[in-house]
Design an enzyme around this catalytic site. Sequence first.
Site, PDB file in Angstrom:
ATOM      1  CD  GLU A  43      -1.686  -2.392   1.667  1.00 62.07           C
ATOM      2  OE1 GLU A  43      -2.563  -3.271   1.725  1.00 62.07           O
ATOM      3  OE2 GLU A  43      -0.503  -2.578   2.037  1.00 62.07           O
ATOM      4  CG  PHE A 105      -9.941  -9.676  10.923  1.00 61.65           C
ATOM      5  CD1 PHE A 105      -8.703 -10.137  11.356  1.00 61.65           C
ATOM      6  CD2 PHE A 105     -10.197  -9.683   9.561  1.00 61.65           C
ATOM      7  CE1 PHE A 105      -7.751 -10.590  10.462  1.00 61.65           C
ATOM      8  CE2 PHE A 105      -9.263 -10.141   8.653  1.00 61.65           C
ATOM      9  CZ  PHE A 105      -8.027 -10.589   9.112  1.00 61.65           C
ATOM     10  CD  GLN A 106      -7.425  -7.249   7.288  1.00 65.17           C
ATOM     11  OE1 GLN A 106      -8.325  -6.977   6.488  1.00 65.17           O
ATOM     12  NE2 GLN A 106      -6.267  -7.778   6.903  1.00 65.17           N
ATOM     13  CE  LYS A 155     -17.234  -6.645   3.032  1.00 63.89           C
ATOM     14  NZ  LYS A 155     -16.466  -7.885   3.287  1.00 63.89           N
ATOM     15  CG  MET A 474      22.759  12.188   3.207  1.00 64.35           C
ATOM     16  SD  MET A 474      23.876  13.321   2.329  1.00 64.35           S
ATOM     17  CE  MET A 474      22.950  13.613   0.829  1.00 64.35           C
TER      18      MET A 474
END
Length: 577
Positions: A43, A105-106, A155, A474
């Site tokens: 993502e 969940f999630q 949802k 760097m």
Amino acid sequence: MVVQALKDQGVDTVFGYPGGAVLPIYDEIFLQNDIRHYLVRHEQGAVHAAEGYARSTGKPGVVLVTSGPGATNAVTGLTDALMDSIPLVVLTGQVPTFMIGNDAFQEADTIGITRPCTKHSWLVKDTAELGEIIHQAFHIATSGRPGPVLVDIPKDVQFASADYAGPQKARTKHYTPKLKGDRDKIEALVKLIETAERPIFYTGGGVINSGPAASQLLRELVDATGFPITSTLMGLGCYPASGKNWLGMLGMHGLYEANLAMYGCDLMINVGARFDDRITGRVQDFSPGSKKAHIDIDPSSINKIIHTDVPIIGDVAHVLEDVLRLWKAGGRKTNKDAVQRWWHQINDWRKVDCLAFSNSKTTIKPQHALARLEALTKDHPDRYICTEVGQHQMWAAQFLGFEDPNRWMTSGGLGTMGYGTPASIGVQVAHPDALVINVAGEASWLMNMQEMGTAVQYRLPVKQFILNNERLGMVRQWQELLHEERYSQTWSEALPDFVKLAEAFGCKGIICSDPADLDDAIMEMLAHDGPVIFDCVVEKHENCFPMIPSGEPHNKMLLSNQDSTQNAIGAKGAVLV
């Protein structure tokens, strides 16, 4: 409703990754052919790809990810886009409304997590509001100072039905940023332009965000006045690198002449930049004694860091148009003799040749690699450059020239390693026939290397040009210069074989370690019609100069092969020896 809203906003491309909380939206995407969806591998990659798409087109990038880890994985990209003013609309799934707060969940508090790293965010609890909210999201992402917004959609809201509100019904007048600058402030700036002895234009990403007209107006004003111009990292391309008034980039790794001109000017005209710390150095010593004008559409940027004598709040294109009109009406006056003396001083600083480096016949110097990449690609009719973050990013800014805006994609404010590979994919999606090159360091490139799977799947011919020094370059440079060469955790001792890695992904791999073979290897990369991973093995301990040590003013720079800072300018602009 979601898909229709995207179509009504002119969206043709979405970057995303499916999950349970967004399956209803993905089902609708499957049932249509107007919007192309690109499946990323992470993502964070989706958001960076959307950033590359947005930065190279001027249109908002769109992201679709699921709830919980899908949303939290997007946070780095959201913060990156907020810092660099990139317009994004990120749609996230959420658990059903009746489960919010139950540690389902999630489930994650996406709104709470992303509130600090977006311009605005919404949790949609009523399907009847969904269409209007999406249209508001596009308006806010693209108006004023651009930035990312997020719409969190539970949802059960996705499964419900309601009447769709088209864009014409969306309430947007509550957010109407000021576009036109105050006339009295613009007149004050014109008077300063007419009398300045040591002027400089200091430009930033706001010029590019304002659109093509802003860059054209800026070029006209710079060329007509004869004033020198410099730019931040994010502003490269708003004035052509081949332009006669161009001084190069300024800041921590900016050019000697640009930094000294900024320090010694008597009029600084800031156009769409935000005075960030990589530019200002020690704030109390930043451009002492100069009058400062600041043109910015974001009121919160005015007087936030540096006090401004002439603050002008407005869109860059609108303000520059008025500045030009009033200055021309007043007779196009400048203090020509003084400005000519100023140019003599700047040309003396140019003689220092601050980008000079000792080349090698046995080892590829990173500066040489980028100089050859520039020479072999600069005449390409449609070239776009992305970078990762580190030494290679600064060398790319120093050695690659940009003639136009929207051709340079890099992570400026947040400095996000792993940005370049997915960003280059987003650029290639937007410009399928263009040459898209990601200049990378091996450490930064490895952070999102999985996105090469996306490049191969969609036959996107992105070129990954990796300057491989086997070091966190760097950080290693700072350890050498500031921490008495205590190289703590900056050596990579287990790097992959990048050619075999490329083959494993199903694309072409090239390795080059001999300067004599470099041109041929670059041409082989350019000639290949698919994605390429180019492992350019370079000098391991080369440092990136010039460099302003952290917290120092612009007149104290470390130059190549020097052990002491340069006290380079006096109060009147004279070089001190």
